[in-house]
Scaffold this motif. Structure first.
Motif, PDB file in Angstrom:
ATOM      1  N   ALA A 271       6.921   7.281   5.814  1.00 29.30           N
ATOM      2  CA  ALA A 271       7.470   6.639   6.811  1.00 29.30           C
ATOM      3  C   ALA A 271       6.726   5.276   6.817  1.00 29.30           C
ATOM      4  CB  ALA A 271       7.331   7.164   8.081  1.00 29.30           C
ATOM      5  N   GLU A 272       5.381   5.285   6.472  1.00 31.55           N
ATOM      6  CA  GLU A 272       4.557   3.981   6.631  1.00 31.55           C
ATOM      7  C   GLU A 272       4.911   3.070   5.317  1.00 31.55           C
ATOM      8  OE1 GLU A 272       0.577   5.714   6.950  1.00 31.55           O
ATOM      9  OE2 GLU A 272       0.665   6.241   9.046  1.00 31.55           O
ATOM     10  N   VAL A 273       4.932   3.718   4.271  1.00 31.18           N
ATOM     11  CA  VAL A 273       5.342   3.240   2.966  1.00 31.18           C
ATOM     12  C   VAL A 273       6.744   2.516   3.116  1.00 31.18           C
ATOM     13  CG1 VAL A 273       5.915   3.447   0.778  1.00 31.18           C
ATOM     14  CG2 VAL A 273       3.788   4.879   1.804  1.00 31.18           C
ATOM     15  N   ILE A 274       7.631   3.156   3.840  1.00 31.06           N
ATOM     16  CA  ILE A 274       9.076   2.584   4.210  1.00 31.06           C
ATOM     17  C   ILE A 274       8.971   1.367   4.720  1.00 31.06           C
ATOM     18  CG2 ILE A 274      11.243   3.045   5.009  1.00 31.06           C
ATOM     19  CD1 ILE A 274      11.155   5.811   4.107  1.00 31.06           C
ATOM     20  N   LYS A 275       8.131   1.510   5.850  1.00 29.58           N
ATOM     21  CA  LYS A 275       7.961   0.478   6.745  1.00 29.58           C
ATOM     22  C   LYS A 275       7.412  -0.883   6.137  1.00 29.58           C
ATOM     23  CE  LYS A 275       6.226  -0.755  11.446  1.00 29.58           C
ATOM     24  NZ  LYS A 275       5.578  -2.114  10.974  1.00 29.58           N
ATOM     25  N   ALA A 276       6.381  -0.471   5.480  1.00 27.16           N
ATOM     26  CA  ALA A 276       5.579  -1.644   4.829  1.00 27.16           C
ATOM     27  C   ALA A 276       6.560  -2.263   3.556  1.00 27.16           C
ATOM     28  CB  ALA A 276       4.435  -1.058   3.906  1.00 27.16           C
ATOM     29  N   ILE A 277       7.343  -1.675   3.097  1.00 31.63           N
ATOM     30  CA  ILE A 277       8.331  -2.109   1.885  1.00 31.63           C
ATOM     31  C   ILE A 277       9.294  -2.781   2.814  1.00 31.63           C
ATOM     32  CG2 ILE A 277      10.101  -1.663   0.470  1.00 31.63           C
ATOM     33  CD1 ILE A 277       8.744   0.894  -0.453  1.00 31.63           C
ATOM     34  N   LYS A 278       9.787  -2.383   3.927  1.00 30.97           N
ATOM     35  CA  LYS A 278      10.746  -3.160   4.547  1.00 30.97           C
ATOM     36  C   LYS A 278      10.072  -4.642   5.050  1.00 30.97           C
ATOM     37  CE  LYS A 278      13.986   0.277   6.107  1.00 30.97           C
ATOM     38  NZ  LYS A 278      14.264   1.110   7.536  1.00 30.97           N
ATOM     39  N   ASP A 279       8.917  -4.414   5.611  1.00 24.60           N
ATOM     40  CA  ASP A 279       8.230  -5.727   6.102  1.00 24.60           C
ATOM     41  C   ASP A 279       8.117  -6.748   4.832  1.00 24.60           C
ATOM     42  OD1 ASP A 279       8.234  -4.546   8.607  1.00 24.60           O
ATOM     43  OD2 ASP A 279       6.136  -3.956   8.502  1.00 24.60           O
ATOM     44  N   LYS A 280       7.711  -5.983   3.833  1.00 29.61           N
ATOM     45  CA  LYS A 280       7.686  -6.984   2.701  1.00 29.61           C
ATOM     46  C   LYS A 280       8.973  -7.809   2.214  1.00 29.61           C
ATOM     47  CE  LYS A 280       5.218  -8.538  -0.985  1.00 29.61           C
ATOM     48  NZ  LYS A 280       4.103  -9.198  -0.808  1.00 29.61           N
TER      49      LYS A 280
ATOM     50  N   ASP B 188       0.975  -1.071  -0.117  1.00 38.13           N
ATOM     51  CA  ASP B 188      -0.083   0.002   0.107  1.00 38.13           C
ATOM     52  C   ASP B 188       0.659   1.123  -0.004  1.00 38.13           C
ATOM     53  OD1 ASP B 188      -2.005   1.756   0.202  1.00 38.13           O
ATOM     54  OD2 ASP B 188      -2.573   1.368   2.302  1.00 38.13           O
ATOM     55  N   SER B 189       0.772   2.215  -1.028  1.00 37.88           N
ATOM     56  CA  SER B 189       1.369   3.371  -1.144  1.00 37.88           C
ATOM     57  C   SER B 189       0.726   4.635  -0.879  1.00 37.88           C
ATOM     58  CB  SER B 189       2.057   3.397  -2.571  1.00 37.88           C
ATOM     59  OG  SER B 189       1.000   3.450  -3.489  1.00 37.88           O
ATOM     60  N   ALA B 190      -0.619   4.555   0.073  1.00 31.28           N
ATOM     61  CA  ALA B 190      -1.208   5.608   0.131  1.00 31.28           C
ATOM     62  C   ALA B 190      -0.920   6.327   1.345  1.00 31.28           C
ATOM     63  CB  ALA B 190      -2.780   5.368   0.077  1.00 31.28           C
ATOM     64  N   GLY B 191      -0.096   5.738   2.207  1.00 33.88           N
ATOM     65  CA  GLY B 191       0.061   6.470   3.391  1.00 33.88           C
ATOM     66  C   GLY B 191       1.057   7.151   3.493  1.00 33.88           C
TER      67      GLY B 191
END
Length: 272
Positions: A30-39, A24-27
């Motif tokens: 920082a949220e996007v970076i965390k989501a990418i790292k978790d993925k 999800d790139s809508a946030g």
């Protein structure tokens, strides 16, 4: 090699990466970076490395470029060497062709001059040879009508004709007579007659030389001929052969007044 932190990536580029990963790139960024790292790397630090397959300056690519450059230089050197060799070969070919044309022309000139003198001497009025003027008239006529051999205006000059006559005289093809004519020499085939003629000619030459040892410079060419033939009964043909041979051997000379001398008593170096 170098690495890039996600924080350093522009917002637009970061969200495009997230979309490519299905995150999800809508946030917020920082949220996007965390989501990418978790993925991608939930347990380790995420480091982005450039794709070396797209780097045009790898060792392999640089080596290939150098190889192409070297090959091009070798091809150019080979081409240049080939062109130089062709140019040299062409120059040599042109020179060889010019030499052939010059020799072919000279052979034509010598053959025709010899033929002019030979045929001219068959006339009773020219049996003792042809003057250079008589040769020149016929020579120029034949040059003008010649089509196979390339002739120029220079080939008609007096200097060229004189040079050819001098060369033919030096090689023995013709002789220059005592009265400034050019003649073809002929020899008898019969050995016995040749020996007899040789003895006659030797006798004539000895008589002429003994006479000139006392009377040098007193008689002109024609006057000397008349006296020698009348006093000694020499055949005219034999006398002129002998007198011309004496002059060719430089045993006699003719001064500027046309008078005949033996070489011992000749007063100067201006021999004709």
């Amino acid at each position: 090699m170098f690495s890039v932190s996600l924080d350093d990536i522009s917002d637009t580029r970061l969200r495009r990466i997230a979309e490519e990963l299905g995150v999800d790139s809508a946030g917020q960024k920082a949220e996007v970076i965390k989501a990418i790292k978790d993925k991608v790397s939930p347990k380790k630090a995420l480091v982005l490395k450039p794709d070396e397959s797209k780097n045009p300056f790898t060792i392999a690519n640089v080596t290939g470029i150098i190889a192409v450059i070297v090959a091009s230089v070798v091809l150019w050197v080979n081409w240049k060497g080939t062109m130089n060799a062709l140019e040299k070969s062409n120059t040599e070919l042109v020179k060889a062709n010019q030499d052939f044309e010059r020799k072919e022309k000279e052979s034509w000139q010598i053959i025709h001059i010899y033929d002019i003198i030979d045929r001219g001497m068959q006339s009773k009025s020219s049996w003792s040879g042809l003057t250079i003027k008589e040769i020149e008239v016929e020579y120029q006529r034949q040059v003008h009508k010649e089509q196979k051999i390339k002739m120029t205006a220079a080939d008609l000059s007096d200097d060229v004709l004189r040079k050819l006559l001098i060369g033919m005289t030096e090689t023995g093809l013709i002789i220059r007579t005592i009265d400034d004519k050019y003649a073809v020499q002929r020899a008898l085939i019969n050995p016995r007659e040749s020996m007899e003629k040789a003895q006659i000619h030797t006798n004539i030459q000895n008589i002429v030389l003994r006479f000139l040892a006392i009377e040098s410079g007193k008689y002109k060419v024609n006057d000397l001929a008349s006296k020698m033939i009348a006093d000694n009964g020499f055949p005219p043909d034999d006398y002129y052969i002998c007198i011309n041979n004496l002059r060719a051997c430089k045993w006699i000379a003719v001064d500027d007044d046309g008078k005949v001398w033996d070489s011992v008593h000749f007063p100067g170096d201006n021999k004709k």
